[in-house]
Write an enzyme that holds these catalytic residues in place. Structure first.
Site, PDB file in Angstrom:
ATOM      1  N   SER A 276       0.815  -1.217   0.000  1.00  0.00           N
ATOM      2  CA  SER A 276       0.000   0.000   0.000  1.00  0.00           C
ATOM      3  C   SER A 276       0.847   1.265   0.000  1.00  0.00           C
ATOM      4  O   SER A 276       0.378   2.335  -0.394  1.00  0.00           O
ATOM      5  CB  SER A 276      -0.929   0.003   1.220  1.00  0.00           C
ATOM      6  OG  SER A 276      -0.171  -0.148   2.405  1.00  0.00           O
TER       7      SER A 276
ATOM      8  N   ILE B  57       8.136   0.804  -0.011  1.00  0.00           N
ATOM      9  CA  ILE B  57       8.842   0.087  -1.075  1.00  0.00           C
ATOM     10  C   ILE B  57       7.911  -0.871  -1.829  1.00  0.00           C
ATOM     11  O   ILE B  57       8.110  -1.166  -3.003  1.00  0.00           O
ATOM     12  CB  ILE B  57      10.027  -0.708  -0.456  1.00  0.00           C
ATOM     13  CG1 ILE B  57      10.999   0.255   0.258  1.00  0.00           C
ATOM     14  CG2 ILE B  57      10.772  -1.514  -1.502  1.00  0.00           C
ATOM     15  CD1 ILE B  57      12.019  -0.453   1.152  1.00  0.00           C
TER      16      ILE B  57
ATOM     17  N   TYR C 150      12.632  -6.228  16.237  1.00  0.00           N
ATOM     18  CA  TYR C 150      12.706  -6.156  14.771  1.00  0.00           C
ATOM     19  C   TYR C 150      13.925  -6.946  14.280  1.00  0.00           C
ATOM     20  O   TYR C 150      13.829  -7.734  13.327  1.00  0.00           O
ATOM     21  CB  TYR C 150      12.810  -4.678  14.380  1.00  0.00           C
ATOM     22  CG  TYR C 150      12.929  -4.384  12.908  1.00  0.00           C
ATOM     23  CD1 TYR C 150      11.843  -4.550  12.043  1.00  0.00           C
ATOM     24  CD2 TYR C 150      14.114  -3.879  12.366  1.00  0.00           C
ATOM     25  CE1 TYR C 150      11.947  -4.232  10.688  1.00  0.00           C
ATOM     26  CE2 TYR C 150      14.227  -3.557  11.023  1.00  0.00           C
ATOM     27  CZ  TYR C 150      13.145  -3.739  10.184  1.00  0.00           C
ATOM     28  OH  TYR C 150      13.246  -3.425   8.850  1.00  0.00           O
TER      29      TYR C 150
ATOM     30  N   ASN D 131       6.827  -8.684   2.115  1.00  0.00           N
ATOM     31  CA  ASN D 131       7.503  -7.388   2.244  1.00  0.00           C
ATOM     32  C   ASN D 131       6.980  -6.572   3.430  1.00  0.00           C
ATOM     33  O   ASN D 131       7.714  -5.745   3.968  1.00  0.00           O
ATOM     34  CB  ASN D 131       7.318  -6.611   0.922  1.00  0.00           C
ATOM     35  CG  ASN D 131       7.630  -5.144   1.073  1.00  0.00           C
ATOM     36  OD1 ASN D 131       8.793  -4.765   1.255  1.00  0.00           O
ATOM     37  ND2 ASN D 131       6.606  -4.298   1.035  1.00  0.00           N
TER      38      ASN D 131
HETATM   39  N1  NAP Z   1      12.959   1.356   4.212  1.00  0.00           N
HETATM   40  C1  NAP Z   1      14.062   0.892   4.732  1.00  0.00           C
HETATM   41  O1  NAP Z   1      15.031   1.638   4.940  1.00  0.00           O
HETATM   42  C2  NAP Z   1      14.164  -0.578   5.075  1.00  0.00           C
HETATM   43  C3  NAP Z   1      15.405  -1.064   5.518  1.00  0.00           C
HETATM   44  C4  NAP Z   1      15.510  -2.412   5.854  1.00  0.00           C
HETATM   45  C5  NAP Z   1      14.411  -3.250   5.695  1.00  0.00           C
HETATM   46  N2  NAP Z   1      13.212  -2.743   5.279  1.00  0.00           N
HETATM   47  C6  NAP Z   1      12.084  -3.670   5.160  1.00  0.00           C
HETATM   48  O2  NAP Z   1      11.454  -3.467   3.897  1.00  0.00           O
HETATM   49  C7  NAP Z   1      10.061  -3.751   3.984  1.00  0.00           C
HETATM   50  C8  NAP Z   1       9.261  -2.585   3.470  1.00  0.00           C
HETATM   51  O3  NAP Z   1       9.556  -1.471   4.293  1.00  0.00           O
HETATM   52  P1  NAP Z   1       9.087   0.019   3.981  1.00  0.00           P
HETATM   53  O4  NAP Z   1      10.218   0.885   4.345  1.00  0.00           O
HETATM   54  O5  NAP Z   1       8.478   0.108   2.634  1.00  0.00           O
HETATM   55  O6  NAP Z   1       7.958   0.189   5.114  1.00  0.00           O
HETATM   56  P2  NAP Z   1       6.706   1.158   5.168  1.00  0.00           P
HETATM   57  O7  NAP Z   1       6.838   2.324   4.272  1.00  0.00           O
HETATM   58  O8  NAP Z   1       6.467   1.418   6.623  1.00  0.00           O
HETATM   59  O9  NAP Z   1       5.538   0.240   4.608  1.00  0.00           O
HETATM   60  C9  NAP Z   1       5.152  -0.887   5.328  1.00  0.00           C
HETATM   61  C10 NAP Z   1       4.104  -1.670   4.581  1.00  0.00           C
HETATM   62  O10 NAP Z   1       3.657  -2.748   5.427  1.00  0.00           O
HETATM   63  C11 NAP Z   1       2.240  -2.647   5.605  1.00  0.00           C
HETATM   64  N3  NAP Z   1       1.855  -3.025   6.942  1.00  0.00           N
HETATM   65  C12 NAP Z   1       2.252  -2.451   8.120  1.00  0.00           C
HETATM   66  N4  NAP Z   1       1.629  -3.027   9.157  1.00  0.00           N
HETATM   67  C13 NAP Z   1       0.811  -3.982   8.632  1.00  0.00           C
HETATM   68  C14 NAP Z   1      -0.102  -4.909   9.200  1.00  0.00           C
HETATM   69  N5  NAP Z   1      -0.340  -4.959  10.516  1.00  0.00           N
HETATM   70  N6  NAP Z   1      -0.757  -5.759   8.376  1.00  0.00           N
HETATM   71  C15 NAP Z   1      -0.550  -5.707   7.030  1.00  0.00           C
HETATM   72  N7  NAP Z   1       0.287  -4.855   6.435  1.00  0.00           N
HETATM   73  C16 NAP Z   1       0.965  -4.001   7.235  1.00  0.00           C
HETATM   74  C17 NAP Z   1       1.929  -1.151   5.352  1.00  0.00           C
HETATM   75  O11 NAP Z   1       0.624  -0.974   4.893  1.00  0.00           O
HETATM   76  P3  NAP Z   1      -0.621  -0.461   5.792  1.00  0.00           P
HETATM   77  O12 NAP Z   1      -0.138   0.628   6.673  1.00  0.00           O
HETATM   78  O13 NAP Z   1      -1.627  -0.057   4.766  1.00  0.00           O
HETATM   79  O14 NAP Z   1      -1.034  -1.677   6.541  1.00  0.00           O
HETATM   80  C18 NAP Z   1       2.892  -0.804   4.244  1.00  0.00           C
HETATM   81  O15 NAP Z   1       2.374  -1.175   2.996  1.00  0.00           O
HETATM   82  C19 NAP Z   1       9.805  -4.066   5.466  1.00  0.00           C
HETATM   83  O16 NAP Z   1       9.803  -5.443   5.689  1.00  0.00           O
HETATM   84  C20 NAP Z   1      10.983  -3.415   6.174  1.00  0.00           C
HETATM   85  O17 NAP Z   1      11.255  -4.022   7.419  1.00  0.00           O
HETATM   86  C21 NAP Z   1      13.072  -1.439   4.956  1.00  0.00           C
END
Ligand code: NAP
Length: 283
Positions: A19, A22, A159, A94
């Site tokens: 949603s 990434i 985490y 993801n």
């Molecule tokens: N960005 C970084 O720097 C980074 C670094 C290392 C690893 N990661 C990993 O990459 C992945 C994507 O991260 P991101 O940075 O894109 O995170 P983000 O912007 O916070 O997005 C998180 C996504 O997960 C969904 N989500 C959160 N809680 C949820 C729940 N209870 N049930 C279902 N869906 C849920 C959110 O959608 P809703 O709010 O609509 O539910 C959103 O689509 C994650 O696994 C994160 O740990 C990211």
């Protein structure tokens, strides 16, 4: 044996966390290969907007809202996709994230929700999808992990446990099912810029992206590479990520020292304070 036939016409992918952040980029990359992409997350409005964007770009996509921290939600989601689309060929776990607050300051329930979202839900979804994948003799599961645990990134105890757990889970899953046509890959992300939680942190703190951050699009490209080249593990960060990971494992005190030296601990404390002040303007 090839597992790359999980992409393209007649195939279905399920992408969690699609949603915002990434996830939409991953969904777009997969949709560009043809085939159907099912997006999921909690926010129906955001999912609808991302689905419309994908359709406008010529992709074939739909969405199913789900809160993966709710009991039974992952199983119901997988069953719904199976019923509506005849199976899940590619699963991208993801969805994830961290409240970035001190371990002791969160209730144990808050801590366990982080574990549920980042580790248990991917495990539940993989379990629910696996029977169908094995029955069809094809499937690929891509799990999105993080370097957080390896570099002892401040205030990420649960985490880090979840993301390191995901690496072990993927490794054994891959080894056990690959001969039957179902493979698994893990992406280990460093800090990401342009979209997602890392970019939000920059925006909140007023900091600029550093050269240590990889663009969000590189994660989407890495998902595709993991599937088409059937890679066990890909590290997404600029520079010698694999070497950095090995060095951090060999010298466990190096991560905390580096965090202090580059100011990560101070920055995280600042962000925690900012978020607390937003919740309670009198604080
Ligand atoms: N960005 C970084 O720097 C980074 C670094 C290392 C690893 N990661 C990993 O990459 C992945 C994507 O991260 P991101 O940075 O894109 O995170 P983000 O912007 O916070 O997005 C998180 C996504 O997960 C969904 N989500 C959160 N809680 C949820 C729940 N209870 N049930 C279902 N869906 C849920 C959110 O959608 P809703 O709010 O609509 O539910 C959103 O689509 C994650 O696994 C994160 O740990 C990211």
């Amino acid at each position: 044996m090839s597992t790359s036939d999980v992409l393209g016409k007649g195939r279905t992918a399920l992408v969690t966390g699609a949603s915002r952040g990434i996830g939409p980029l991953i969904a777009r990359q997969i949709a560009s290969q043809g085939g159907h992409v099912v997006l999921t997350g909690r926010s129906a409005a955001d999912l609808k907007a991302v689905t419309a964007d994908l359709a406008a770009a010529g992709g074939d996509a739909s969405f199913i809202p789900a809160d993966l921290t709710q009991p039974g939600a992952a199983k119901t989601l997988a069953e719904t996709v199976e019923r509506q689309h005849g199976g899940i060929d590619l699963l991208v776990n993801n969805a994830g994230g961290d409240p970035l607050r001190e371990f002791h300051a969160m209730t144990i329930e808050e801590n366990l929700r982080t574990l549920q979202l980042n580790l248990i839900a991917p495990l539940e979804l993989s379990h629910a999808a696996l029977d169908g994948m094995l029955g069809r003799g094809r499937g690929h599961i891509v799990n999105i992990s993080a370097m957080a645990g390896r570099v002892s990134f401040p205030y990420t105890e649960v985490y880090a446990a979840a993301k390191d757990g995901l690496i072990g889970f993927t490794r054994v899953l891959r080894s056990d099912y690959r001969a039957q046509g179902v493979s698994a890959s893990v992406l280990i992300l460093g800090a990401i810029r342009g979209a997602g939680q890392g970019q939000r942190m920059l925006d909140e703190s007023g900091m600029k992206a550093s050269g240590f951050m990889a663009p969000a699009e590189s994660v989407a490209r890495a998902v595709l590479k993991a599937v088409t080249k059937d890679r066990a593990e890909l590290i997404v960060m600029p520079g010698p990520g694999r070497l950095l990971r090995a060095v951090m494992d060999y010298f466990p005190a190096l991560g905390p020292a580096l965090n202090r030296a580059v100011g990560a601990t101070t920055t995280m404390q600042k962000i925690i304070k900012l978020r607390e002040a937003e919740k309670d303007p009198a604080a």
